[in-house]
Design an enzyme around this catalytic site. Structure first.
Site, PDB file in Angstrom:
ATOM      1  N   LYS A 191      37.945  32.210  36.431  1.00  0.00           N
ATOM      2  CA  LYS A 191      39.158  32.974  36.789  1.00  0.00           C
ATOM      3  C   LYS A 191      38.779  33.854  37.972  1.00  0.00           C
ATOM      4  O   LYS A 191      38.154  34.895  37.819  1.00  0.00           O
ATOM      5  CB  LYS A 191      39.587  33.825  35.587  1.00  0.00           C
ATOM      6  CG  LYS A 191      41.067  34.103  35.487  1.00  0.00           C
ATOM      7  CD  LYS A 191      41.681  34.835  36.666  1.00  0.00           C
ATOM      8  CE  LYS A 191      41.487  36.333  36.587  1.00  0.00           C
ATOM      9  NZ  LYS A 191      41.878  37.025  37.825  1.00  0.00           N
ATOM     10  N   GLU A 266      28.141  42.481  35.175  1.00  0.00           N
ATOM     11  CA  GLU A 266      27.636  43.131  36.395  1.00  0.00           C
ATOM     12  C   GLU A 266      28.750  44.064  36.859  1.00  0.00           C
ATOM     13  O   GLU A 266      29.798  43.600  37.312  1.00  0.00           O
ATOM     14  CB  GLU A 266      27.328  42.104  37.483  1.00  0.00           C
ATOM     15  CG  GLU A 266      26.089  41.284  37.148  1.00  0.00           C
ATOM     16  CD  GLU A 266      25.805  40.232  38.197  1.00  0.00           C
ATOM     17  OE1 GLU A 266      25.109  39.273  37.868  1.00  0.00           O
ATOM     18  OE2 GLU A 266      26.301  40.374  39.329  1.00  0.00           O
ATOM     19  N   CYS A 300      28.631  46.288  45.260  1.00  0.00           N
ATOM     20  CA  CYS A 300      28.172  46.992  44.051  1.00  0.00           C
ATOM     21  C   CYS A 300      26.830  47.662  44.276  1.00  0.00           C
ATOM     22  O   CYS A 300      26.526  48.689  43.687  1.00  0.00           O
ATOM     23  CB  CYS A 300      28.091  46.017  42.895  1.00  0.00           C
ATOM     24  SG  CYS A 300      27.011  44.634  43.229  1.00  0.00           S
ATOM     25  N   GLU A 397      32.603  55.916  41.777  1.00  0.00           N
ATOM     26  CA  GLU A 397      32.429  54.780  42.690  1.00  0.00           C
ATOM     27  C   GLU A 397      33.663  54.684  43.583  1.00  0.00           C
ATOM     28  O   GLU A 397      34.774  54.428  43.103  1.00  0.00           O
ATOM     29  CB  GLU A 397      32.265  53.481  41.894  1.00  0.00           C
ATOM     30  CG  GLU A 397      31.949  52.295  42.789  1.00  0.00           C
ATOM     31  CD  GLU A 397      31.922  50.963  42.045  1.00  0.00           C
ATOM     32  OE1 GLU A 397      32.817  50.713  41.232  1.00  0.00           O
ATOM     33  OE2 GLU A 397      30.997  50.170  42.315  1.00  0.00           O
TER      34      GLU A 397
HETATM   35  P1  NAD Z   1      38.095  44.350  38.441  1.00  0.00           P
HETATM   36  O1  NAD Z   1      37.330  44.727  37.227  1.00  0.00           O
HETATM   37  O2  NAD Z   1      39.379  45.025  38.699  1.00  0.00           O
HETATM   38  O3  NAD Z   1      38.437  42.792  38.435  1.00  0.00           O
HETATM   39  C1  NAD Z   1      37.426  41.822  38.337  1.00  0.00           C
HETATM   40  C2  NAD Z   1      37.994  40.574  37.705  1.00  0.00           C
HETATM   41  O4  NAD Z   1      38.373  40.868  36.359  1.00  0.00           O
HETATM   42  C3  NAD Z   1      39.243  40.030  38.385  1.00  0.00           C
HETATM   43  O5  NAD Z   1      39.191  38.622  38.404  1.00  0.00           O
HETATM   44  C4  NAD Z   1      40.368  40.504  37.482  1.00  0.00           C
HETATM   45  O6  NAD Z   1      41.509  39.694  37.537  1.00  0.00           O
HETATM   46  C5  NAD Z   1      39.696  40.417  36.120  1.00  0.00           C
HETATM   47  N1  NAD Z   1      40.283  41.264  35.075  1.00  0.00           N
HETATM   48  C6  NAD Z   1      40.913  42.454  35.217  1.00  0.00           C
HETATM   49  N2  NAD Z   1      41.311  42.912  34.007  1.00  0.00           N
HETATM   50  C7  NAD Z   1      40.912  41.992  33.091  1.00  0.00           C
HETATM   51  C8  NAD Z   1      41.016  41.907  31.671  1.00  0.00           C
HETATM   52  N3  NAD Z   1      41.615  42.849  30.944  1.00  0.00           N
HETATM   53  N4  NAD Z   1      40.465  40.836  31.047  1.00  0.00           N
HETATM   54  C9  NAD Z   1      39.840  39.867  31.752  1.00  0.00           C
HETATM   55  N5  NAD Z   1      39.736  39.894  33.102  1.00  0.00           N
HETATM   56  C10 NAD Z   1      40.253  40.945  33.759  1.00  0.00           C
HETATM   57  O7  NAD Z   1      37.070  44.518  39.655  1.00  0.00           O
HETATM   58  P2  NAD Z   1      37.387  44.372  41.206  1.00  0.00           P
HETATM   59  O8  NAD Z   1      38.207  45.555  41.616  1.00  0.00           O
HETATM   60  O9  NAD Z   1      37.894  42.994  41.462  1.00  0.00           O
HETATM   61  O10 NAD Z   1      35.928  44.455  41.840  1.00  0.00           O
HETATM   62  C11 NAD Z   1      35.318  45.646  42.217  1.00  0.00           C
HETATM   63  C12 NAD Z   1      34.330  46.094  41.156  1.00  0.00           C
HETATM   64  O11 NAD Z   1      33.362  45.069  40.931  1.00  0.00           O
HETATM   65  C13 NAD Z   1      33.530  47.317  41.563  1.00  0.00           C
HETATM   66  O12 NAD Z   1      33.452  48.214  40.483  1.00  0.00           O
HETATM   67  C14 NAD Z   1      32.145  46.757  41.870  1.00  0.00           C
HETATM   68  O13 NAD Z   1      31.106  47.670  41.748  1.00  0.00           O
HETATM   69  C15 NAD Z   1      32.060  45.645  40.897  1.00  0.00           C
HETATM   70  N6  NAD Z   1      31.044  44.666  41.314  1.00  0.00           N
HETATM   71  C16 NAD Z   1      29.850  44.648  40.651  1.00  0.00           C
HETATM   72  C17 NAD Z   1      28.836  43.785  41.051  1.00  0.00           C
HETATM   73  C18 NAD Z   1      27.502  43.771  40.348  1.00  0.00           C
HETATM   74  O14 NAD Z   1      26.746  42.846  40.561  1.00  0.00           O
HETATM   75  N7  NAD Z   1      27.168  44.777  39.555  1.00  0.00           N
HETATM   76  C19 NAD Z   1      29.060  42.908  42.120  1.00  0.00           C
HETATM   77  C20 NAD Z   1      30.287  42.953  42.777  1.00  0.00           C
HETATM   78  C21 NAD Z   1      31.278  43.841  42.357  1.00  0.00           C
END
Ligand code: NAD
Length: 504
Positions: A191, A266, A300, A397
């Site tokens: 997804k 992550e 991240c 963040e």
């Molecule tokens: P997000 O958590 O909003 O969304 C990530 C994914 O989760 C999307 O595909 C979204 O549709 C899905 N999602 C959202 N709610 C959900 C639910 N209730 N159930 C299942 N899936 C759901 O994150 P974002 O805004 O897309 O990305 C930014 C974040 O990602 C930042 O916090 C960043 O630090 C983190 N990130 C972490 C790493 C790492 O390796 N630690 C790498 C890249 C990004």
């Protein structure tokens, strides 16, 4: 024609089919629309224009994809590992062949600068090669003999898995999760993030072309609360590999609890770069600038907090300010651009809101602190100085090109500030004192730490965070630990004495 114009021209060619057909789901090897027929618009953060329509999958589509992954699982699990290795290498070959297309589409969809996305596309190919080569050894186990038994262990793939990815560097992150899952023998339902889903469909298309059997890799587009949630709750999905925000990680844990999902997270970070006065300050400056302003700071592992020793802080901060002001913000397809637009207006508003937070908290905005232009999602590389560790700009963040500078007196204070956040993903320490480096890294609460270096990823090393930054590790054999189950088999060596109950 300038390089930018040439790239825009090529992009038009690559976009044409998406404009015409939109982005569909891939289920059981077939490109299909969501069962409801609904779509949503995908916008470019460069100029707010519509890139294409994306099919809006929901629980029914996830169900179809999970069933396809379940049905494809036994054959893929038993697919000879050397053949699996060949398919994964073919995927890598095709990514390399289409690297330009992937990079240009990724830039247009995410706003990330081409200078970084060209490399990210090739990193995706490397991820496949790395795990392709490990496929034949994925099941290897141990022999643990006892006096009466030959105990052996082997690893078996856990089953169909769900992969949920964020919008920031979607192509590279998807390969990083999906390549080890396939190498282990798992089937996948992916997804992608709703804000940047285009390259996920290119990747899945490549996998089909490379000969991956239908149903082994399925993609369902849609919203997190809908398609994402359904994936985490589906009984046929045995594990969820998730990259995204910490709060979403918590939600996924709750959603997956009913079906006892194994989870790998992550999550977010508020990573410190700590500069002591004995460090090579020129290199430390280059690394600090690179680690916050590359990838638009939507990274991240970005170093969003600079902890600098007071004895050097005014000089170091002045140099930093000059560099922040010189960072080249522009069109992501221009090879000279260093920072492109943020992913979308929602995120732009969030990042901009921190400019007021900084002022209210009494920090100084030494560079940036403003939106650039009124079309697209451009923001000036920003530097907050005179900050304290308890301010929101030092705790939360922001996920943009925004750096908060906090001076410290000595090692003890630096450590206290560095650890005083809920996150613990990465840390960067700059000192030429070896004992201090060892002491400090020992105490720093982070999953990954670099000394006198920016973040340099080496694929066999463990990747992941502590505290609110994650659960579990990726990379090398750690990825297989997540996607596989350990199985123990004990074979009797002879007629050892078996306790006799109810003997007549
Ligand atoms: P997000 O958590 O909003 O969304 C990530 C994914 O989760 C999307 O595909 C979204 O549709 C899905 N999602 C959202 N709610 C959900 C639910 N209730 N159930 C299942 N899936 C759901 O994150 P974002 O805004 O897309 O990305 C930014 C974040 O990602 C930042 O916090 C960043 O630090 C983190 N990130 C972490 C790493 C790492 O390796 N630690 C790498 C890249 C990004």
């Amino acid at each position: 024609m300038s390089d930018l114009e040439k790239n825009l021209d090529k992009l038009e060619g690559y976009l044409a089919r998406f404009r015409q057909n939109g982005v569909q789901n891939l289920i059981a090897g077939k490109s299909v629309a969501a069962k409801t027929g609904e779509t949503f618009q995908n916008l470019s953060p460069v100029d707010d224009s519509v890139i294409c329509e994306i099919t809006k999958g929901g629980a029914d589509d996830i169900d179809a994809a999970a069933r396809a992954a379940r049905d494809a699982f036994p054959a893929w699990r038993d697919f000879p590992a050397v053949e699996r290795k060949k398919v994964l290498h073919r995927i890598a070959d095709l990514i390399e062949e289409r690297a330009e297309e992937i990079a240009l589409l990724e830039c247009w969809d995410t706003g990330q600068a081409l200078r970084f996305m060209s490399k990210a596309a090739l990193r995706g190919a490397e991820n496949f090669r790395f795990f392709a080569d490990r496929a034949p050894a994925a099941r290897d186990g141990q022999s643990l003999p006892s006096p009466t038994l030959m105990n052996i262990t082997t690893r078996v793939p856990i089953g169909p898995v769900g992969v949920i990815t964020p919008w920031n560097t979607p192509f590279m992150l998807s390969t990083w999760k999906i390549a080890p899952a396939l190498s282990a023998g798992c089937t996948v339902v992916h997804k992608p993030a709703e804000l940047s889903p285009v390259t996920a469909s290119v990747l899945a298309e490549i996998a089909q072309e490379a000969g991956l059997p239908p149903g082994v890799w399925n993609v369902v587009n849609g919203m997190g609360e809908d398609a994402g949630r359904a994936l985490t709750e589906h009984p046929d999905i045995k594990a969820i590999a998730f990259v995204g925000e910490s709060a979403t990680g918590s939600a996924i844990m709750r959603q997956g609890s009913e079906t006892l999902k194994r989870v790998h997270f992550e999550l977010g970070g508020k990573n410190p770069v700590v500069v002591f006065d004995d460090a090579d300050l020129d290199r430390a400056l280059d690394a600090a600038v690179f680690m916050i302003y590359s990838l638009n700071g939507e990274r991240c592992t970005s170093s969003s907090r600079l902890l600098v020793q007071k004895s050097i802080s005014s000089d170091f901060t002045a140099r930093l300010e000059a560099r922040a002001k010189a960072v080249n913000v522009g069109h992501p397809l221009d090879p000279d651009t260093e920072v492109g637009p943020l992913i979308g207006h929602g995120h732009l508003d969030k990042v901009i809101s921190y400019f007021d937070v900084a002022r209210e908290d009494g920090a100084t905005i030494a560079a940036g602190g403003e939106r650039l232009g009124d079309t697209g999602c451009f923001v000036a590389p920003t530097l907050f100085t005179d900050a304290r560790a308890d301010m929101r700009i030092a705790q939360e963040e922001i996920f943009g090109p925004v750096l908060t500078v906090i001076p410290f007196e000595d090692e003890a204070e630096a450590l206290k500030i560095a650890n005083r956040v809920e996150y613990g993903l990465t840390g960067y320490v700059w000192t030429n004192d070896l004992s201090r480096a060892l002491r400090f890294t020992n105490e720093l609460e982070a999953g990954m730490i670099w000394v006198n270096s920016e973040n340099v990823r080496h694929l066999p090393t463990p990747f992941g965070g502590v505290k609110a930054s994650g659960i579990g590790r990726d990379g090398g054999d750690w990825s297989f630990e997540f996607y596989m189950e350990q199985k123990h088999i004990g074979l009797a060596l002879g007629d050892h004495k078996i306790p006799q109950l109810g003997k007549i």
